[in-house]
Design an enzyme around this catalytic site. Structure first.
Site, PDB file in Angstrom:
ATOM      1  CG  HIS A  23     -35.176  51.033-107.412  1.00 48.95           C
ATOM      2  ND1 HIS A  23     -34.876  52.045-108.216  1.00 48.95           N
ATOM      3  CD2 HIS A  23     -34.125  50.355-107.451  1.00 48.95           C
ATOM      4  CE1 HIS A  23     -33.550  52.034-108.681  1.00 48.95           C
ATOM      5  NE2 HIS A  23     -33.232  50.731-108.228  1.00 48.95           N
ATOM      6  CG  HIS A  79     -24.567  48.279-108.728  1.00 45.85           C
ATOM      7  ND1 HIS A  79     -24.628  49.327-107.707  1.00 45.85           N
ATOM      8  CD2 HIS A  79     -25.976  48.687-109.081  1.00 45.85           C
ATOM      9  CE1 HIS A  79     -25.470  49.939-107.550  1.00 45.85           C
ATOM     10  NE2 HIS A  79     -26.622  49.571-108.249  1.00 45.85           N
ATOM     11  CD  GLU A  81     -30.151  49.228-106.312  1.00 45.81           C
ATOM     12  OE1 GLU A  81     -29.477  49.740-107.364  1.00 45.81           O
ATOM     13  OE2 GLU A  81     -31.235  49.595-105.857  1.00 45.81           O
ATOM     14  CG  ASP A  83     -30.699  45.427-109.312  1.00 40.62           C
ATOM     15  OD1 ASP A  83     -30.165  45.955-108.425  1.00 40.62           O
ATOM     16  OD2 ASP A  83     -31.001  46.099-110.452  1.00 40.62           O
ATOM     17  CG  HIS A 146     -28.152  54.072-109.779  1.00 41.95           C
ATOM     18  ND1 HIS A 146     -29.192  54.005-108.789  1.00 41.95           N
ATOM     19  CD2 HIS A 146     -27.901  52.800-110.011  1.00 41.95           C
ATOM     20  CE1 HIS A 146     -29.763  52.769-108.671  1.00 41.95           C
ATOM     21  NE2 HIS A 146     -28.546  52.037-109.113  1.00 41.95           N
ATOM     22  CG  ASP A 165     -27.799  49.739-112.512  1.00 42.87           C
ATOM     23  OD1 ASP A 165     -28.513  48.681-112.671  1.00 42.87           O
ATOM     24  OD2 ASP A 165     -27.838  50.020-111.265  1.00 42.87           O
ATOM     25  CE1 TYR A 193     -32.335  50.939-116.007  1.00 40.24           C
ATOM     26  CE2 TYR A 193     -30.809  52.451-116.576  1.00 40.24           C
ATOM     27  CZ  TYR A 193     -31.118  51.150-116.115  1.00 40.24           C
ATOM     28  OH  TYR A 193     -30.075  50.478-115.268  1.00 40.24           O
ATOM     29  CG  HIS A 226     -31.122  46.443-115.385  1.00 38.47           C
ATOM     30  ND1 HIS A 226     -31.827  45.377-114.571  1.00 38.47           N
ATOM     31  CD2 HIS A 226     -30.856  47.185-114.534  1.00 38.47           C
ATOM     32  CE1 HIS A 226     -31.674  45.535-113.198  1.00 38.47           C
ATOM     33  NE2 HIS A 226     -30.885  46.622-113.134  1.00 38.47           N
TER      34      HIS A 226
END
Ligand code: FEO
Length: 395
Positions: A23, A79, A81, A83, A146, A165, A193, A226
């Protein structure tokens, strides 16, 4: 290189051994991470999520070595994001018309980042697609877990929840499964986390866990985006999340300070001694903020019932390290945690009052006016700090 998860389900992600900040610079990843992507080869071929953009060519090359990219029938983007979606730009060059299944918010995030009008198919909780061999993918929106665009995907037949996530950890490993890694290391990365990423969304998470439970799904594997995949007692991490989401605290008091000439440090150590003298069962930890990783400290705060925060007075206020850390604490939206403050001063001495205000604004219950000390603590001041520590335990 693909790795077998179960039956016709494979891991096709990337292990990032080098990653130390995530991040941007917001999250420390001392042990690297993984970006987990999954390939399902039933009558239909399905790809679930991709990897972070720096690895997009490697990801697509590896995938092309395993399958004809044109054989991919569906892409699931749990998701948006980067990554997890970062390799889409490279992949979609090869298969531009392949349908991408995602939430309405994910269409916004993917379009916003990549400015491509791919073949988006919006799904909601309970929507399904048939992938043949009597297996289905069922989607569960996970809004605010999230990001507003997050969702999870459940594979019937194999009973795998692709949770994205949620339930993850930043832990690089080739071992793939929770029963193949060090349990303590896995727990430490899991709680860090949760503390740093999911604490602000604990109320949402409590509702979502109830919702998932109500589906009455038999979950044999939780395949996160992850870290390791939970296959040995996968519900253990769900049960752990239920505890963490419920204003979690242990019998721990954490003393956190920054110091200029060691006066506030001396107070910190004597406060900690007083706490321990008053209650030997309480876990007491002391951290110099300027010398400690902030995400590790957030994890310690997460575990604490009370934090004692110290700063000397500088320019009528607190040191920037302390103010910055309280900013992070405010972002976390901790609930049901107590706080107290302390600090040395030479002239005007505002730090304790400022700390009390900042801590209160960050959602902590400030339980005392705090402890101020003029100049360096002498023996009497050290005793006063110990008494202050003892008084905190009593409160
Ligand atoms: Fe792992 Fe929210 O991305």
């Amino acid at each position: 290189m693909k790795k077998l998860i179960k039956n016709n389900v494979y891991w096709v992600g990337k292990t990032d051994w080098e990653l130390r900040k995530f991040h941007g610079n917001e999250y420390s990843t001392h042990k690297g991470s993984t970006y987990n992507s999954y390939l399902i080869k039933e009558e239909k071929t399905v790809l679930i999520d991709t990897v972070w953009a720096p690895f997009k060519e490697e990801f697509v090359d590896n995938l092309a070595n395993e399958i004809d990219l044109k054989s991919i029938d569906y892409i699931i983007a749990n998701h948006g994001e980067v990554d997890h979606s970062g390799a889409l730009t490279e992949l979609m060059k090869h298969i531009p018309d392949t349908p991408i299944y995602c939430t309405a918010n994910a269409v916004k995030s993917l379009k916003g980042q990549y400015h491509k009008d791919w073949n988006f198919n919006i799904v909601k909780t309970g929507d399904k697609i048939d992938i043949g061999n009597k297996k289905e993918l069922i989607f569960v929106e996970m809004s605010m877990l999230h990001w507003p665009d997050s969702m999870a995907t459940f594979l019937t037949g194999d009973n795998i929840l692709f949770s994205n996530d949620a339930f993850g950890q930043h832990l690089a490993t080739e071992s793939l499964f929770n029963d193949k890694v060090d349990e303590c290391e896995l727990f430490a990365e899991s709680i860090k986390y949760y503390a740093n990423i999911l604490t602000p969304f604990s109320a949402v998470l409590r509702r979502k866990l109830d919702e998932i439970t109500a589906f009455n799904l038999q979950i044999d594997i939780i395949a996160t985006s992850h870290g390791v995949i939970w296959r040995d007692n996968p519900m253990q991490i769900v049960e752990q999340y239920a505890k963490w989401a419920n204003d979690y605290k242990e019998n721990q008091i954490t003393v956190i300070y920054d110091t200029m000439w060691n006066g506030t440090k001396t107070l910190a150590e004597n406060i900690a001694k007083g706490i321990k003298d008053a209650d030997t069962d309480t876990i007491v930890k002391v951290f110099n903020l300027a010398k400690t990783d902030e995400n590790d400290l957030v994890t310690e705060v997460f575990k604490s019932k009370l934090i004692v925060l110290g700063s000397p007075t500088m320019s009528n206020t607190v040191l920037h390290s302390v103010a910055g850390f309280i900013h992070i604490l405010k972002q976390m939206r901790f609930k049901d945690k107590k706080a107290a403050s302390f600090g040395c001063y030479g002239w005007s001495g505002e730090s304790v009052k400022v700390l009390n205000g900042l801590l209160s604004d960050a959602g902590f219950e400030v339980i005392t006016d705090g402890l101020k000390n003029l100049w360096n603590p002498d023996e009497d001041a050290k005793k006063a700090a110990q008494e202050f520590g003892k008084s905190l335990v009593k409160q």
